[in-house]
Design an enzyme around this catalytic site. Structure first.
Site, PDB file in Angstrom:
ATOM      1  N   HIS A   1      -3.089   8.169 -13.037  1.00  0.00           N
ATOM      2  CA  HIS A   1      -2.455   8.400 -14.338  1.00  0.00           C
ATOM      3  C   HIS A   1      -3.538   8.518 -15.407  1.00  0.00           C
ATOM      4  O   HIS A   1      -4.627   7.947 -15.271  1.00  0.00           O
ATOM      5  CB  HIS A   1      -1.507   7.251 -14.720  1.00  0.00           C
ATOM      6  CG  HIS A   1      -0.301   7.142 -13.845  1.00  0.00           C
ATOM      7  ND1 HIS A   1       0.127   5.944 -13.316  1.00  0.00           N
ATOM      8  CD2 HIS A   1       0.565   8.077 -13.397  1.00  0.00           C
ATOM      9  CE1 HIS A   1       1.204   6.147 -12.584  1.00  0.00           C
ATOM     10  NE2 HIS A   1       1.493   7.435 -12.618  1.00  0.00           N
TER      11      HIS A   1
ATOM     12  N   GLU B   1       5.858  11.038 -14.839  1.00  0.00           N
ATOM     13  CA  GLU B   1       5.373   9.673 -14.638  1.00  0.00           C
ATOM     14  C   GLU B   1       5.412   8.834 -15.913  1.00  0.00           C
ATOM     15  O   GLU B   1       4.846   7.750 -15.970  1.00  0.00           O
ATOM     16  CB  GLU B   1       3.952   9.714 -14.080  1.00  0.00           C
ATOM     17  CG  GLU B   1       3.845  10.391 -12.725  1.00  0.00           C
ATOM     18  CD  GLU B   1       4.288   9.503 -11.559  1.00  0.00           C
ATOM     19  OE1 GLU B   1       3.889   8.329 -11.526  1.00  0.00           O
ATOM     20  OE2 GLU B   1       5.012  10.007 -10.681  1.00  0.00           O
TER      21      GLU B   1
ATOM     22  N   PRO C   1      -0.405   6.508  -2.545  1.00  0.00           N
ATOM     23  CA  PRO C   1      -1.610   7.309  -2.305  1.00  0.00           C
ATOM     24  C   PRO C   1      -2.269   7.733  -3.621  1.00  0.00           C
ATOM     25  O   PRO C   1      -1.597   8.144  -4.565  1.00  0.00           O
ATOM     26  CB  PRO C   1      -1.076   8.534  -1.554  1.00  0.00           C
ATOM     27  CG  PRO C   1       0.231   8.100  -0.971  1.00  0.00           C
ATOM     28  CD  PRO C   1       0.794   7.110  -1.942  1.00  0.00           C
TER      29      PRO C   1
ATOM     30  N   LEU D   1      -6.299   3.570  -5.621  1.00  0.00           N
ATOM     31  CA  LEU D   1      -7.276   2.997  -4.701  1.00  0.00           C
ATOM     32  C   LEU D   1      -7.100   1.493  -4.524  1.00  0.00           C
ATOM     33  O   LEU D   1      -7.305   0.965  -3.436  1.00  0.00           O
ATOM     34  CB  LEU D   1      -8.691   3.326  -5.180  1.00  0.00           C
ATOM     35  CG  LEU D   1      -9.018   4.826  -5.309  1.00  0.00           C
ATOM     36  CD1 LEU D   1     -10.485   5.015  -5.659  1.00  0.00           C
ATOM     37  CD2 LEU D   1      -8.657   5.581  -4.041  1.00  0.00           C
ATOM     38  N   ALA D   2      -6.725   0.795  -5.580  1.00  0.00           N
ATOM     39  CA  ALA D   2      -6.526  -0.650  -5.468  1.00  0.00           C
ATOM     40  C   ALA D   2      -5.353  -0.964  -4.556  1.00  0.00           C
ATOM     41  O   ALA D   2      -5.404  -1.900  -3.749  1.00  0.00           O
ATOM     42  CB  ALA D   2      -6.308  -1.259  -6.846  1.00  0.00           C
TER      43      ALA D   2
ATOM     44  N   GLY E   1       0.795  -1.218   0.000  1.00  0.00           N
ATOM     45  CA  GLY E   1       0.000   0.000   0.000  1.00  0.00           C
ATOM     46  C   GLY E   1       0.827   1.266   0.000  1.00  0.00           C
ATOM     47  O   GLY E   1       0.622   2.160   0.823  1.00  0.00           O
TER      48      GLY E   1
ATOM     49  N   CYS F   1      -0.655  -0.974 -17.900  1.00  0.00           N
ATOM     50  CA  CYS F   1       0.408  -0.570 -16.976  1.00  0.00           C
ATOM     51  C   CYS F   1       1.664  -1.415 -17.156  1.00  0.00           C
ATOM     52  O   CYS F   1       2.774  -0.953 -16.878  1.00  0.00           O
ATOM     53  CB  CYS F   1      -0.072  -0.694 -15.531  1.00  0.00           C
ATOM     54  SG  CYS F   1      -1.139   0.648 -14.979  1.00  0.00           S
TER      55      CYS F   1
END
Length: 446
Positions: free
Chosen positions: A246, A175, A24, A27-28, A21, A367
């Site tokens: 993103h 990014e 931030p 959400l997944a 985790g 991704c």
């Protein structure tokens, strides 16, 4: 116009794939923090995706995992002694730092770099700028090793220019290709480059989640690459607040088709006008928009419909959307996907693929890959040992099965044996992919 194809450089999942985790706004990642992961299963899922695309005729390359745990980070922060001692001390006194040093996040290769194909650059070379990823500590470690990896994969400086990452400070937060889309009539033809940003460098950002990409970073990359026909649309603030950290969570495009959610852009009408103006007489853009009423942001983020791969498949007249299994499992997202396939639009059919281990950390099929448009000559100039083939699939699947754990709880990251296991695995991989004996830090340090 030269013939060219869009190759995928897929990130190979690393041995420390875990759910800690660390991100931030993802959400997944937050939802699944603390759960047990399956590094072996994750790596095999990624290899199966590569195999499916290779079988469909899409050129595939393998990007190797980075060395993790990143003991060098911990030593730079004041921990000393042998590597085992450093890890033990870090887990005892600074577990958040230790967890960041163990992240397998380089598997999400869409963030590895921004790429401009030779058809769009001033000097006719393919240009890469590795992302500095400085918004999150665990990802900010990646830039130097990604640079090394891209230079091994694309070594011919007559054809390829692999730049260093942008300066590692907030004004140039970058990014990578997760926020870049290229549209064109054909991959080998001149295209329009959409550099999608979340905030401006001097903007006071007060959102609930971070806007990770600055406009200034993409403007610098556009100048570096000499990228033609560039536009700079702003990502929708509502999308960021809804968990679209993103742009590739709310938008995907290839050839003439831009497939996006209603909330993807802050000013959708301006984006469309700019794309049409940049495309000029080169091609007619096809905008495929999904409305919030049909797919609310919550379902979008849960299903990752837009974090699919939009593919040109040899022998097929229309595009193929390779979506995660979660899209099929979400009734609203599935209905949108099936309507796309039944309409007489640019997307002809949808395939679903299982990358659940990645999805539980917020990374869908898109991704896991870095798209690189290459001419035939450029394809031949890449490192052949990293070109995905059925034989390489067999070799890598065997390597993963032997070297990876099938269960990894966050607490297991503190196991000193994991460091040894990971280094032994990566040392063997560097031989399989012909990366050289000095590719990883532990190899250079002896």
């Amino acid at each position: 116009m030269s013939s060219a194809r869009e190759a995928n450089c897929d990130g190979l999942v690393g041995p420390t794939h875990s759910y800690v985790g660390l991100s931030p706004g993802n959400l997944a990642s937050t939802l699944n923090a603390g759960e047990v992961s399956n590094p072996r299963g994750a790596a095999l899922e990624g290899l199966s995706k590569m195999r499916r695309l290779s079988d469909l005729g899409v050129p595939q390359f393998v990007l190797p995992p980075h060395e993790r745990p990143a003991v060098g980070l911990l030593k730079s922060l004041g921990f000393s002694g042998s590597d085992d001692v450093v890890l033990e001390a870090a887990w005892k006194s600074a577990p958040a730092l230790a967890a960041a040093a163990c992240s397998a996040s380089p598997m999400w290769a869409a963030n590895a770099a921004t790429v401009t194909p030779s058809a769009d650059t001033a000097d006719g070379r393919v240009h890469f700028t590795p992302a500095n990823l400085l918004t999150n500590l665990h990802r900010s470690l990646e830039g130097p090793q990604t640079t090394r990896a891209l230079r091994r994969l694309f070594p011919d400086e007559r054809r390829f220019a692999v730049h260093d990452p942008l300066p590692a400070q907030p004004h140039f937060a970058d990014e990578g290709a997760a926020n870049h889309v290229r549209l064109c009539a054909d991959h080998g033809a001149p295209g329009v480059n959409l550099f999608v940003w979340g905030r401006e460098a001097w903007e006071r950002w007060d959102g609930k989640f971070p806007a990770r990409q600055t406009r200034e970073a993409f403007e610098a990359i556009q100048r570096r690459h000499g990228a033609a026909r560039a536009i700079f649309p702003q990502q929708g603030k509502a999308a960021i607040e809804g968990g679209a950290f993103h742009n590739d969570v709310v938008c995907v495009g290839t050839r003439e088709c831009l497939f996006f959610h209603e909330r993807a852009f802050e000013d959708r009408a301006l984006m469309e006008r700019q794309v049409r103006a940049a495309a000029g007489d080169l091609f007619e853009p096809a905008f495929v928009e999904v409305m919030e009423a049909d797919l609310p942001i919550a379902d979008l983020v849960a299903s990752y419909l837009f974090n699919s791969q939009l593919l040109v498949i040899p022998g097929e007249d229309r595009l193929v959307l390779l979506a995660p299994a979660e899209t099929r499992d979400n009734p609203r997202a599935f209905a949108v996907a099936e309507r796309l396939a039944s309409a007489n639009g640019p997307i002809g059919r949808v395939e679903y693929i299982d990358v659940r281990q990645s999805m539980r950390n917020g990374g869908g099929p898109a991704c896991l890959r870095l798209r690189v448009v290459l001419t035939d000559a450029e394809l031949e100039a890449a490192n052949p040992a990293q070109r995905f083939t059925p034989g390489l699939h067999t070799t890598l699947a065997d390597w993963v099965t032997r070297r990876y754990r099938d269960s990894l709880a966050p607490a297991d990251l503190a196991d000193p044996l994991l460091l040894t296991e990971s280094r032994e695995a990566l040392d063997e991989l560097s031989q399989i992919l012909d990366l050289g004996g000095d590719f990883y830090p532990f190899q250079r340090d002896g």
